[in-house]
Design a protein around this motif. Structure first.
Motif, PDB file in Angstrom:
ATOM      1  N   ALA A  75      37.373 -34.614 -69.014  1.00  0.00           N
ATOM      2  CA  ALA A  75      38.163 -35.078 -68.783  1.00  0.00           C
ATOM      3  C   ALA A  75      36.724 -36.285 -67.956  1.00  0.00           C
ATOM      4  N   ALA A  76      35.972 -36.015 -66.966  1.00  0.00           N
ATOM      5  CA  ALA A  76      34.974 -36.779 -66.478  1.00  0.00           C
ATOM      6  C   ALA A  76      34.299 -37.225 -67.491  1.00  0.00           C
ATOM      7  N   ILE A  77      33.959 -36.508 -67.951  1.00  0.00           N
ATOM      8  CA  ILE A  77      32.514 -37.253 -69.383  1.00  0.00           C
ATOM      9  C   ILE A  77      32.949 -38.626 -69.902  1.00  0.00           C
ATOM     10  N   THR A  78      34.659 -37.879 -70.475  1.00  0.00           N
ATOM     11  CA  THR A  78      35.263 -38.992 -71.633  1.00  0.00           C
ATOM     12  C   THR A  78      35.702 -40.490 -71.008  1.00  0.00           C
ATOM     13  N   ALA A  79      35.877 -39.730 -69.086  1.00  0.00           N
ATOM     14  CA  ALA A  79      36.165 -41.273 -69.148  1.00  0.00           C
ATOM     15  C   ALA A  79      34.998 -42.305 -68.454  1.00  0.00           C
ATOM     16  N   TYR A  80      34.020 -41.344 -68.430  1.00  0.00           N
ATOM     17  CA  TYR A  80      32.428 -41.913 -67.669  1.00  0.00           C
ATOM     18  C   TYR A  80      31.748 -42.708 -69.243  1.00  0.00           C
ATOM     19  N   ARG A  81      32.482 -41.920 -70.906  1.00  0.00           N
ATOM     20  CA  ARG A  81      32.280 -43.001 -71.957  1.00  0.00           C
ATOM     21  C   ARG A  81      33.604 -44.584 -72.075  1.00  0.00           C
ATOM     22  N   LYS A  82      34.163 -43.965 -70.988  1.00  0.00           N
ATOM     23  CA  LYS A  82      35.123 -45.408 -71.534  1.00  0.00           C
ATOM     24  C   LYS A  82      36.404 -45.142 -72.191  1.00  0.00           C
ATOM     25  N   ARG A  83      36.520 -43.863 -72.199  1.00  0.00           N
ATOM     26  CA  ARG A  83      37.791 -43.764 -72.904  1.00  0.00           C
ATOM     27  C   ARG A  83      38.858 -43.547 -72.416  1.00  0.00           C
ATOM     28  N   PHE A  84      39.357 -44.321 -71.470  1.00  0.00           N
ATOM     29  CA  PHE A  84      40.264 -43.794 -69.582  1.00  0.00           C
ATOM     30  C   PHE A  84      41.879 -43.028 -70.463  1.00  0.00           C
ATOM     31  N   LEU A  85      42.350 -43.933 -71.512  1.00  0.00           N
ATOM     32  CA  LEU A  85      43.652 -42.804 -71.800  1.00  0.00           C
ATOM     33  C   LEU A  85      43.429 -41.543 -72.008  1.00  0.00           C
ATOM     34  N   THR A  86      42.899 -40.857 -72.946  1.00  0.00           N
ATOM     35  CA  THR A  86      42.048 -39.546 -73.102  1.00  0.00           C
ATOM     36  C   THR A  86      41.538 -39.104 -71.748  1.00  0.00           C
ATOM     37  N   ALA A  87      40.737 -39.336 -71.369  1.00  0.00           N
ATOM     38  CA  ALA A  87      40.793 -38.720 -69.901  1.00  0.00           C
ATOM     39  C   ALA A  87      41.805 -38.227 -69.548  1.00  0.00           C
ATOM     40  N   ALA A  88      42.573 -39.095 -69.203  1.00  0.00           N
ATOM     41  CA  ALA A  88      43.860 -39.076 -68.365  1.00  0.00           C
ATOM     42  C   ALA A  88      44.842 -37.858 -68.984  1.00  0.00           C
ATOM     43  N   ARG A  89      44.811 -38.492 -70.306  1.00  0.00           N
ATOM     44  CA  ARG A  89      45.071 -37.096 -70.910  1.00  0.00           C
ATOM     45  C   ARG A  89      44.586 -35.458 -71.097  1.00  0.00           C
ATOM     46  N   ILE A  90      43.757 -35.646 -70.745  1.00  0.00           N
ATOM     47  CA  ILE A  90      42.823 -34.109 -71.501  1.00  0.00           C
ATOM     48  C   ILE A  90      42.609 -33.412 -69.194  1.00  0.00           C
ATOM     49  N   ALA A  91      42.347 -34.192 -68.634  1.00  0.00           N
ATOM     50  CA  ALA A  91      42.943 -33.740 -67.206  1.00  0.00           C
ATOM     51  C   ALA A  91      44.117 -33.363 -67.131  1.00  0.00           C
ATOM     52  N   ALA A  92      45.087 -33.871 -67.428  1.00  0.00           N
ATOM     53  CA  ALA A  92      46.833 -33.427 -67.663  1.00  0.00           C
ATOM     54  C   ALA A  92      46.942 -31.787 -68.085  1.00  0.00           C
ATOM     55  N   TYR A  93      46.106 -31.636 -69.302  1.00  0.00           N
ATOM     56  CA  TYR A  93      46.102 -30.418 -70.066  1.00  0.00           C
ATOM     57  C   TYR A  93      44.902 -29.310 -68.822  1.00  0.00           C
ATOM     58  N   ALA A  94      44.491 -30.423 -68.589  1.00  0.00           N
ATOM     59  CA  ALA A  94      43.567 -28.951 -67.607  1.00  0.00           C
ATOM     60  C   ALA A  94      44.219 -28.556 -66.395  1.00  0.00           C
ATOM     61  N   LEU A  95      45.134 -29.405 -66.130  1.00  0.00           N
ATOM     62  CA  LEU A  95      45.596 -29.197 -64.596  1.00  0.00           C
ATOM     63  C   LEU A  95      46.968 -27.991 -64.791  1.00  0.00           C
ATOM     64  N   VAL A  96      47.156 -27.651 -66.047  1.00  0.00           N
ATOM     65  CA  VAL A  96      48.347 -27.134 -66.569  1.00  0.00           C
ATOM     66  C   VAL A  96      48.145 -25.772 -65.516  1.00  0.00           C
ATOM     67  N   PRO A  97      47.232 -25.297 -66.672  1.00  0.00           N
ATOM     68  CA  PRO A  97      47.104 -23.804 -66.103  1.00  0.00           C
ATOM     69  C   PRO A  97      46.308 -23.272 -64.498  1.00  0.00           C
ATOM     70  N   VAL A  98      46.347 -24.387 -63.681  1.00  0.00           N
ATOM     71  CA  VAL A  98      45.785 -23.689 -62.117  1.00  0.00           C
ATOM     72  C   VAL A  98      47.321 -24.062 -62.102  1.00  0.00           C
ATOM     73  N   GLY A  99      47.643 -25.179 -62.323  1.00  0.00           N
ATOM     74  CA  GLY A  99      49.382 -25.134 -61.657  1.00  0.00           C
ATOM     75  C   GLY A  99      50.865 -23.784 -62.040  1.00  0.00           C
ATOM     76  N   LEU A 100      50.000 -23.436 -63.356  1.00  0.00           N
ATOM     77  CA  LEU A 100      50.688 -21.783 -63.426  1.00  0.00           C
ATOM     78  C   LEU A 100      49.971 -20.993 -62.336  1.00  0.00           C
ATOM     79  N   VAL A 101      49.576 -21.348 -62.320  1.00  0.00           N
ATOM     80  CA  VAL A 101      48.968 -19.760 -61.685  1.00  0.00           C
ATOM     81  C   VAL A 101      49.558 -20.519 -60.386  1.00  0.00           C
ATOM     82  N   MET A 102      49.551 -21.330 -59.272  1.00  0.00           N
ATOM     83  CA  MET A 102      49.523 -21.566 -58.273  1.00  0.00           C
ATOM     84  C   MET A 102      51.699 -21.827 -58.294  1.00  0.00           C
ATOM     85  N   THR A 103      52.475 -21.624 -59.245  1.00  0.00           N
ATOM     86  CA  THR A 103      53.894 -21.535 -59.022  1.00  0.00           C
ATOM     87  C   THR A 103      53.994 -19.523 -59.364  1.00  0.00           C
TER      88      THR A 103
END
Length: 141
Positions: free
Chosen positions: A18-46
């Motif tokens: 997501a950080a690499i995608t944001a560096y390439r100025k594709r912020f909407l796609t980067a935000a979507r990738i970051a959202a998907y990336a946070l799901v596994p950690v959220g599942l572990v925490m719950t």
């Protein structure tokens, strides 16, 4: 413990992408990738990952899945038998009468005269727009 480590690694990798995608100025796609990336950690925490691990290795849970499978099989079998019986009754004639009026021997094709031979455009020599004109006159246009 291993599942939590794997989920954390997957999330870290996803946030890196997501950080690499944001560096390439594709912020909407980067935000979507970051959202998907946070799901596994959220599942572990719950605790969902721990619950899933306990369920996956529990013989009682697998027996429960087997019972659900047998119930589904019974539902689908009885439904198929019902449909087959209903089709057989309609073929014999018990289910008919609702779709066709009792006195109807042939379907109604319109307001034409009974027994009159159909006329075609070639025999009448009429204009191509005569039926359109009739419809417009009927509606007062």
């Amino acid at each position: 413990m291993l599942a939590e480590t794997i989920c954390s690694a997957v999330s870290a990798a996803g946030l890196g992408i997501a950080a690499i995608t944001a560096y390439r100025k594709r912020f909407l796609t980067a935000a979507r990738i970051a959202a998907y990336a946070l799901v596994p950690v959220g599942l572990v925490m719950t605790g969902a990952v721990e619950w899933l691990a306990r369920t996956a290795f529990s013989p009682m849970a697998w027996v429960g899945f087997g019972v659900l499978g047998v119930a589904w099989l019974l539902f689908t079998t009885t439904r198929a038998v019902e449909r087959r019986r209903a089709g057989r009754k309609e073929a014999v004639g018990e289910g008919r009468g609702e779709a066709v009026a009792p006195a109807a021997s042939a379907p109604s094709l319109g307001g034409g005269q009974r027994g009159a031979p159909p006329t075609s455009r070639a025999t009448t020599g009429g204009d191509d727009f005569s039926d359109i004109e009739a419809i417009l006159k009927k509606h007062g246009i």
